[in-house]
Design a protein around this motif. Structure first.
Motif, PDB file in Angstrom:
ATOM      1  N   CYS A   1     -22.183 124.344 -33.466  1.00  0.00           N
ATOM      2  CA  CYS A   1     -23.446 123.741 -33.892  1.00  0.00           C
ATOM      3  C   CYS A   1     -23.245 122.253 -34.173  1.00  0.00           C
ATOM      4  CB  CYS A   1     -23.982 124.461 -35.135  1.00  0.00           C
ATOM      5  SG  CYS A   1     -25.650 123.946 -35.576  1.00  0.00           S
ATOM      6  N   SER A   2     -23.990 121.441 -33.464  1.00  0.00           N
ATOM      7  CA  SER A   2     -23.901 119.991 -33.606  1.00  0.00           C
ATOM      8  C   SER A   2     -25.151 119.464 -34.296  1.00  0.00           C
ATOM      9  CB  SER A   2     -23.780 119.350 -32.221  1.00  0.00           C
ATOM     10  OG  SER A   2     -23.743 117.938 -32.321  1.00  0.00           O
ATOM     11  N   PRO A   3     -25.041 118.381 -35.062  1.00  0.00           N
ATOM     12  CA  PRO A   3     -26.243 117.767 -35.624  1.00  0.00           C
ATOM     13  C   PRO A   3     -27.066 117.051 -34.545  1.00  0.00           C
ATOM     14  CG  PRO A   3     -24.323 116.442 -36.163  1.00  0.00           C
ATOM     15  CD  PRO A   3     -23.814 117.692 -35.487  1.00  0.00           C
ATOM     16  N   LEU A   4     -26.484 116.894 -33.375  1.00  0.00           N
ATOM     17  CA  LEU A   4     -27.143 116.233 -32.242  1.00  0.00           C
ATOM     18  C   LEU A   4     -27.677 117.268 -31.261  1.00  0.00           C
ATOM     19  CD1 LEU A   4     -24.176 113.839 -31.587  1.00  0.00           C
ATOM     20  CD2 LEU A   4     -26.461 113.035 -32.175  1.00  0.00           C
ATOM     21  N   GLY A   5     -28.886 117.074 -30.778  1.00  0.00           N
ATOM     22  CA  GLY A   5     -29.373 117.858 -29.657  1.00  0.00           C
ATOM     23  C   GLY A   5     -29.840 119.264 -29.959  1.00  0.00           C
TER      24      GLY A   5
ATOM     25  N   THR B   1     -27.621 108.554 -23.886  1.00  0.00           N
ATOM     26  CA  THR B   1     -28.952 107.949 -23.821  1.00  0.00           C
ATOM     27  C   THR B   1     -29.075 106.758 -24.767  1.00  0.00           C
ATOM     28  OG1 THR B   1     -29.958 110.043 -23.208  1.00  0.00           O
ATOM     29  CG2 THR B   1     -31.428 108.405 -24.160  1.00  0.00           C
ATOM     30  N   HIS B   2     -28.430 106.869 -25.919  1.00  0.00           N
ATOM     31  CA  HIS B   2     -28.492 105.797 -26.919  1.00  0.00           C
ATOM     32  C   HIS B   2     -27.332 104.807 -26.803  1.00  0.00           C
ATOM     33  CE1 HIS B   2     -31.342 108.674 -28.667  1.00  0.00           C
ATOM     34  NE2 HIS B   2     -31.905 107.591 -29.175  1.00  0.00           N
ATOM     35  N   HIS B   3     -26.546 104.949 -25.740  1.00  0.00           N
ATOM     36  CA  HIS B   3     -25.415 104.044 -25.471  1.00  0.00           C
ATOM     37  C   HIS B   3     -24.446 103.973 -26.645  1.00  0.00           C
ATOM     38  CE1 HIS B   3     -27.668 102.970 -21.928  1.00  0.00           C
ATOM     39  NE2 HIS B   3     -28.704 102.666 -22.681  1.00  0.00           N
ATOM     40  N   ILE B   4     -24.154 105.126 -27.212  1.00  0.00           N
ATOM     41  CA  ILE B   4     -23.220 105.203 -28.334  1.00  0.00           C
ATOM     42  C   ILE B   4     -21.854 105.634 -27.799  1.00  0.00           C
ATOM     43  CG2 ILE B   4     -22.672 106.424 -30.477  1.00  0.00           C
ATOM     44  CD1 ILE B   4     -25.744 106.654 -30.904  1.00  0.00           C
ATOM     45  N   ASP B   5     -20.829 104.854 -28.124  1.00  0.00           N
ATOM     46  CA  ASP B   5     -19.468 105.189 -27.694  1.00  0.00           C
ATOM     47  C   ASP B   5     -18.998 106.449 -28.402  1.00  0.00           C
ATOM     48  OD1 ASP B   5     -19.189 103.000 -25.993  1.00  0.00           O
ATOM     49  OD2 ASP B   5     -18.419 101.719 -27.598  1.00  0.00           O
TER      50      ASP B   5
ATOM     51  N   ASP C   1     -27.677 107.288 -37.672  1.00  0.00           N
ATOM     52  CA  ASP C   1     -28.842 106.576 -37.143  1.00  0.00           C
ATOM     53  C   ASP C   1     -29.517 107.333 -36.001  1.00  0.00           C
ATOM     54  OD1 ASP C   1     -28.371 104.566 -38.981  1.00  0.00           O
ATOM     55  OD2 ASP C   1     -27.503 103.176 -37.513  1.00  0.00           O
ATOM     56  N   VAL C   2     -28.735 107.871 -35.078  1.00  0.00           N
ATOM     57  CA  VAL C   2     -29.311 108.507 -33.893  1.00  0.00           C
ATOM     58  C   VAL C   2     -30.074 109.785 -34.233  1.00  0.00           C
ATOM     59  CG1 VAL C   2     -27.396 109.955 -33.079  1.00  0.00           C
ATOM     60  CG2 VAL C   2     -28.911 108.884 -31.429  1.00  0.00           C
ATOM     61  N   VAL C   3     -29.694 110.467 -35.318  1.00  0.00           N
ATOM     62  CA  VAL C   3     -30.450 111.673 -35.716  1.00  0.00           C
ATOM     63  C   VAL C   3     -31.472 111.357 -36.798  1.00  0.00           C
ATOM     64  CG1 VAL C   3     -28.600 113.265 -35.067  1.00  0.00           C
ATOM     65  CG2 VAL C   3     -28.769 112.503 -37.442  1.00  0.00           C
TER      66      VAL C   3
END
Length: 162
Positions: free
Chosen positions: A107-111, A17-21, A150-152
């Motif tokens: 467990c991920s810091p994302l999502g 969604t954030h266009h992060i590679d 940045d994304v989180v």
């Protein structure tokens, strides 16, 4: 492994969604060898590039997330200080899935189910690429560390003992 050919997790959807590679890597996960060091060994990467995600609860702020190198140990006093708490305790493993949507070892810091204040050990600033859980046991995502922070909406601070 590229972006295709693996299960999409919430973590990967957020990166998309954030266009992060990113690049996804899989390895064999087992309860006996679920530690992050096993991830580094399985993927043949330096352990300082693999970060584990720990979830705690502060006495002031409530739930907080800490991402530190797999070989590191979270300095609880420092974790409390940087997160604006007098004390922080790690949550019980049985509470991880209902709170975050993730199992221990995945467990991920994302999502996560809810966005919690997230803190990354300052060693993340000195590595070109970081590996974190992609949201499933046996799946890691390699991503630019600053893009991850940045994304989180994360904060970089010293978090480990030593």
């Amino acid at each position: 492994m590229s972006k295709k050919g693996h299960k999409k997790t919430n973590a990967l959807r957020i990166l998309d969604t954030h266009h992060i590679d990113y690049e996804v890597f899989t390895y064999e996960w087992s309860e006996e060898r679920g530690a992050g060091i096993h991830v580094a060994e399985s993927l043949h990467i330096p352990p300082e590039q693999v970060f584990k995600t720990l979830v705690g609860k502060g006495n002031v702020t409530g739930h907080v997330v800490f991402c530190i190198p797999v070989e590191g140990e979270l300095d609880m006093k420092q974790a409390a200080r940087v997160s604006g708490n007098k004390s922080v305790e790690l949550i019980a493993v049985k509470n991880l899935l209902p709170l975050t949507g993730y199992l221990r070892g995945g467990c991920s810091p994302l999502g996560m189910k809810k966005a919690f204040p997230t803190y990354f050990d300052d060693s993340i600033s000195s590595i070109p690429l970081v590996y974190v859980s992609a949201g499933l046991r046996g799946m890691q995502v390699k991503v630019n560390p600053q893009a991850l922070v940045d994304v989180v909406g994360g904060t970089i601070a010293p978090l480990t003992m030593g």
